[in-house]
Design a protein around this motif. Structure first.
Motif, short mmCIF file in Angstrom:
data_model
loop_
_atom_site.label_atom_id
_atom_site.label_comp_id
_atom_site.label_asym_id
_atom_site.label_seq_id
_atom_site.Cartn_x
_atom_site.Cartn_y
_atom_site.Cartn_z
N TYR A 178 0.85 -1.18 0.00
CA TYR A 178 0.00 0.00 0.00
C TYR A 178 0.89 1.24 0.00
CZ TYR A 178 -3.67 -3.28 1.23
OH TYR A 178 -4.54 -4.33 1.22
N TYR A 205 0.96 4.07 1.82
CA TYR A 205 1.51 4.52 3.10
C TYR A 205 2.53 3.52 3.63
CZ TYR A 205 1.91 6.89 7.51
OH TYR A 205 2.42 7.58 8.58
N TYR A 263 2.42 8.96 -3.57
CA TYR A 263 1.30 8.66 -4.47
C TYR A 263 1.49 9.28 -5.85
CZ TYR A 263 -1.25 6.27 -0.83
OH TYR A 263 -1.63 5.36 0.12
N HIS A 308 -10.74 -3.83 -0.66
CA HIS A 308 -11.84 -3.33 0.17
C HIS A 308 -11.88 -4.12 1.47
CE1 HIS A 308 -13.47 -1.04 -3.21
NE2 HIS A 308 -13.20 -2.10 -3.96
N LYS A 310 -13.13 0.76 4.34
CA LYS A 310 -12.62 1.62 3.27
C LYS A 310 -12.00 0.81 2.14
CE LYS A 310 -8.33 2.17 5.76
NZ LYS A 310 -7.43 3.00 6.46
N GLN A 367 -8.65 0.66 -0.33
CA GLN A 367 -7.26 1.08 -0.36
C GLN A 367 -6.64 0.70 -1.69
OE1 GLN A 367 -5.85 -0.84 3.38
NE2 GLN A 367 -5.03 1.21 3.78
N LYS A 368 -5.61 1.45 -2.07
CA LYS A 368 -4.89 1.16 -3.31
C LYS A 368 -3.71 0.25 -2.98
CE LYS A 368 -5.91 5.57 -5.55
NZ LYS A 368 -5.30 6.79 -6.14
#
Length: 184
Positions: free
Chosen positions: A17, A19, A41, A59, A63, A65-66
Motif C-alpha cells: 500500500y 503509506y 502517491y 476493500h 474503506k 485502499q490502493k
C-alpha cells in the motif's frame, strides 16, 4: 537513490500500500530521507502510467485502499537500475561546489573566507556524527542507520579534502583581484 527506484525496489518482494511504502522507504533510509505521502502517491501514479506498477483497489469493511504491484516491465526497470554504474560525468551539482566556485569568481579573499567557513561547519558536523550518531538517525545500532551515518561521515571527509584542494589550488594561482580575474 531516486524515490522512483526506491519504490520499485520496495515493491519487488510483493504488493504494498502507498503509506506502507512511505514508512518502509523511511525505515530503509535510516529515517533521514523523509517522504511526503503525496510525493509517494504522485510517484506511484507515474509508475502506473509508465506501466511499471499496477494498482488495484482492495476493500475491507471500512474503506477501499490502493494496492500496488510491480509489473514485469517494472522488474526490468529495477534490474537495469541495480546494474547501472556511475557514468563518467561532471560532478553532481551541489550547493557547496557552487558556493566555492562562485566565491572564487568573486575574488581570492571571498573564496578563502567561504572555504574557511564551510570547513569549520563540516568539521563540526563530522564531530557530531562521530560522537553522537543518534543526532541523525533513530537507531544507531541498526544496519541501515549505521550505514547512513557512515555515508554522512565519509561525505563530510570527502568535502573537507575537496576544500583543502580548493585552497591549495587557489594558493597556486597568480594574485586574484576582488573581481575574480587574474591580475598578473
Amino acid at each position: 537513490m531516486a524515490v522512483r527506484e526506491g519504490l520499485l525496489s520496495l515493491l519487488e518482494p510483493g504488493p504494498r500500500y502507498g503509506y506502507q511504502l512511505k514508512t518502509e522507504f523511511e525505515a530503509v533510509t535510516g529515517g533521514v530521507w523523509k517522504l511526503n505521502v503525496g510525493q509517494v502517491y504522485t510517484t506511484l501514479d507515474r509508475l502506473e502510467r509508465d506501466g511499471l506498477v499496477v494498482m488495484e483497489f482492495t476493500h475491507d469493511d471500512l474503506k477501499a485502499q490502493k494496492l500496488y504491484t510491480l509489473t514485469p516491465a517494472g522488474r526490468e526497470e529495477l534490474g537495469a537500475w541495480w546494474h547501472a554504474v556511475p557514468a563518467e560525468e561532471p560532478p553532481p551539482r551541489d550547493e557547496l561546489m557552487l558556493k566555492v566556485l562562485m566565491a572564487i569568481e568573486s575574488g581570492g579573499d571571498r573564496a578563502l573566507e567561504v572555504i574557511t567557513r564551510q570547513r569549520t561547519a563540516l568539521f563540526s558536523l563530522l564531530q557530531l556524527h562521530r560522537r553522537n550518531p543518534a543526532s541523525v538517525v533513530d537507531n544507531p545500532e541498526g544496519l541501515a542507520d549505521r550505514l547512513v551515518v557512515d555515508a554522512l561521515i565519509v561525505r563530510a571527509e570527502a568535502d573537507l579534502r575537496w576544500l583543502d584542494l580548493c585552497e591549495s589550488r587557489l594558493a597556486d594561482q597568480p594574485m586574484i583581484a576582488s573581481s575574480g580575474k587574474d591580475t598578473s
